[in-house]
Design a protein around this motif. Structure first.
Motif, mmCIF file in Angstrom:
data_model
loop_
_atom_site.group_PDB
_atom_site.id
_atom_site.type_symbol
_atom_site.label_atom_id
_atom_site.label_comp_id
_atom_site.label_asym_id
_atom_site.label_seq_id
_atom_site.Cartn_x
_atom_site.Cartn_y
_atom_site.Cartn_z
ATOM 1 N N LYS A 121 0.839 -1.183 0.000
ATOM 2 C CA LYS A 121 0.000 0.000 0.000
ATOM 3 C C LYS A 121 0.885 1.247 0.000
ATOM 4 C CE LYS A 121 -3.964 1.964 2.456
ATOM 5 N NZ LYS A 121 -4.855 1.822 3.642
ATOM 6 N N LYS A 122 0.519 2.231 -0.826
ATOM 7 C CA LYS A 122 1.373 3.402 -1.011
ATOM 8 C C LYS A 122 1.698 4.103 0.298
ATOM 9 C CE LYS A 122 1.841 7.560 -3.833
ATOM 10 N NZ LYS A 122 1.196 8.433 -4.864
ATOM 11 N N SER A 123 0.702 4.210 1.183
ATOM 12 C CA SER A 123 0.923 4.915 2.438
ATOM 13 C C SER A 123 1.485 4.014 3.540
ATOM 14 C CB SER A 123 -0.391 5.530 2.932
ATOM 15 O OG SER A 123 -1.358 4.520 3.158
ATOM 16 N N ARG A 124 1.572 2.686 3.263
ATOM 17 C CA ARG A 124 2.027 1.728 4.267
ATOM 18 C C ARG A 124 2.922 0.683 3.599
ATOM 19 N NH1 ARG A 124 0.148 5.089 7.001
ATOM 20 N NH2 ARG A 124 -1.404 4.961 8.670
ATOM 21 N N TYR A 125 4.100 1.103 3.146
ATOM 22 C CA TYR A 125 5.023 0.144 2.546
ATOM 23 C C TYR A 125 5.845 -0.505 3.664
ATOM 24 C CZ TYR A 125 8.699 -1.994 -0.174
ATOM 25 O OH TYR A 125 9.577 -2.911 -0.708
ATOM 26 N N LEU A 137 19.276 -10.446 6.409
ATOM 27 C CA LEU A 137 17.895 -10.136 6.751
ATOM 28 C C LEU A 137 17.705 -8.649 6.524
ATOM 29 C CD1 LEU A 137 15.116 -10.786 8.285
ATOM 30 C CD2 LEU A 137 16.304 -9.927 10.303
ATOM 31 N N SER A 138 16.655 -8.284 5.788
ATOM 32 C CA SER A 138 16.423 -6.879 5.459
ATOM 33 C C SER A 138 15.048 -6.449 5.963
ATOM 34 C CB SER A 138 16.507 -6.666 3.948
ATOM 35 O OG SER A 138 16.210 -5.319 3.610
ATOM 36 N N VAL A 139 14.998 -5.296 6.608
ATOM 37 C CA VAL A 139 13.755 -4.749 7.149
ATOM 38 C C VAL A 139 13.626 -3.305 6.680
ATOM 39 C CG1 VAL A 139 12.430 -4.244 9.233
ATOM 40 C CG2 VAL A 139 13.997 -6.204 9.203
ATOM 41 N N VAL A 140 12.518 -3.016 5.975
ATOM 42 C CA VAL A 140 12.300 -1.667 5.443
ATOM 43 C C VAL A 140 10.848 -1.295 5.656
ATOM 44 C CG1 VAL A 140 12.311 -0.222 3.378
ATOM 45 C CG2 VAL A 140 14.073 -1.971 3.670
ATOM 46 N N PHE A 141 10.603 -0.059 6.085
ATOM 47 C CA PHE A 141 9.234 0.459 6.042
ATOM 48 C C PHE A 141 9.242 1.950 5.777
ATOM 49 C CE2 PHE A 141 10.103 -0.086 10.687
ATOM 50 C CZ PHE A 141 9.986 1.222 11.137
ATOM 51 N N ASN A 142 8.181 2.371 5.068
ATOM 52 C CA ASN A 142 7.977 3.775 4.711
ATOM 53 C C ASN A 142 6.500 4.066 4.949
ATOM 54 O OD1 ASN A 142 7.787 6.313 3.572
ATOM 55 N ND2 ASN A 142 9.103 5.820 1.838
#
Length: 355
Positions: A121-125, A137-142
């Protein structure tokens, strides 16, 4: 002292249509429990229907810099939910963001060698991925904010090959031997940063910091009503990583001494923990007590902030309380080493699910 045998990991957790129970070293290729014969009794339901009762959850608990929190994906087959929630340990301020995901083939991956799960979701990546061949291990959020919450961007990573990393897999009856619950746990050192972007203020970027991540992937033949509580702690004591999880819920195995998912990771080594009793006689906002009968777990939890989440759709209802607080007390490793905890940040979850 309590002990639980750690066996070699089998190729499959379902053999001849029956679950394979135990505590296993490392990780399997796949965390898959589909195909169990009549898990809900003598009613001859087709396997494809009983497979739909398998609920999956991927959680990553983290402590890094001034923040403690979790990222979670929940797979209810026809829909899913992603959530990011974290607290500033200095100011006690809470930041929570949720996203409901529509129909998708699978929200939580089966593979444990290379996989990814995401909310696009655009507002919840939100994205958690791992690749053992690349040792990452990779963790990303925007996450977009509003008048109350700031926008948030984070990038964090860990290495499976670190001397402080460890992993274990637990498969337990849930609660009878007809059904099962499979947990894959891993602890890894974490490195990265979180940036907060308030609507009317300049961005606040945390400098790159080292921390600790605790990965929990769970698949379970869920009962129509399930209640429980579990405690998760992650952090660094001296130069040693520590992460632990203890739980008490309605789907615990009948023989909890032999089968449970309680575990402590310390300095790159795992210690299976005994069953515990979790009590809060004066309510969930007051002091909690977590103890066992083997003197390996003796903790008190003091709540600071409660994040409550309720979803009610027709007859389905879920109620979660995720409580940030501090721990005091002690844990004991398999070698007899005592780990003293004082004002140690941790999270407790209390849930009531009817699906």
């Amino acid at each position: 002292m309590y002990t639980r045998e750690i066996q070699e990991c089998p190729k499959s957790f379902v053999k001849h249509k029956k679950p394979v129970f135990g505590t296993f070293k490392g990780h399997p290729e796949k965390l898959d429990i589909r195909g169990v014969f009549r898990p809900y009794g003598t009613i001859p339901l087709p396997v494809f229907i009983t497979n739909l009762r398998i609920k999956s959850r991927l959680s990553l608990f983290f402590t890094i810099g001034e923040f403690i929190g979790f990222i979670e994906f929940f797979d209810a087959k026809i829909s899913g939910m992603a959530e990011v929630c974290f607290w500033n340990k200095n100011t006690k301020q809470r930041y929570c963001y949720r996203s409901v995901m529509g129909p998708r083939r699978r929200f939580v991956p089966h593979k444990l060698d290379i996989a990814a799960t995401s909310s696009y979701k655009k507002s919840r990546y939100i994205r958690i991925s791992w690749n053992r061949a690349q040792d990452k291990l990779s963790v990303v959020f925007n996450l977009s904010g509003d008048e109350v919450r700031p926008s948030t961007v984070a990038a964090m990573s860990g290495k499976f090959s670190s001397p402080q990393a460890a992993e274990i897999t637990c498969v337990s009856p849930a609660p009878t031997t007809r059904r099962c619950s499979a947990h894959y746990f891993a602890v890894l050192p974490l490195h990265g940063a979180i940036t907060l972007k308030p609507l009317l203020d300049s961005p606040k970027t945390m400098p790159d910091a080292d921390g600790c991540a605790f990965l929990d992937v769970n698949r379970i033949y869920m009962k129509f009503r399930s209640i429980g509580e579990f405690l998760t702690g992650t952090g660094i004591i001296g130069e040693k990583q520590i992460a632990f999880r203890v739980a008490s819920d309605s789907q615990d195995a009948v023989d909890q001494e032999k089968y449970n998912g309680n575990v402590l990771f310390y300095d790159g080594k795992e210690t299976p923990l005994p069953p515990v009793v979790i009590t809060h006689h004066y309510g969930i906002t007051k002091q909690w007590v977590i103890q066992d009968t083997e003197n390996m777990v003796d903790l008190t939890f003091t709540p600071i902030s409660d994040n409550m989440h309720i979803i009610s759709v027709v007859i389905a209802k879920t109620e979660y309380h995720t409580i940030y607080g501090t721990l005091d007390g002690a844990l004991l490793t398999a070698t007899g080493e005592k780990i003293a905890l004082k004002a140690f940040p941790a999270l407790i979850r209390k849930y009531n699910i009817r699906l």
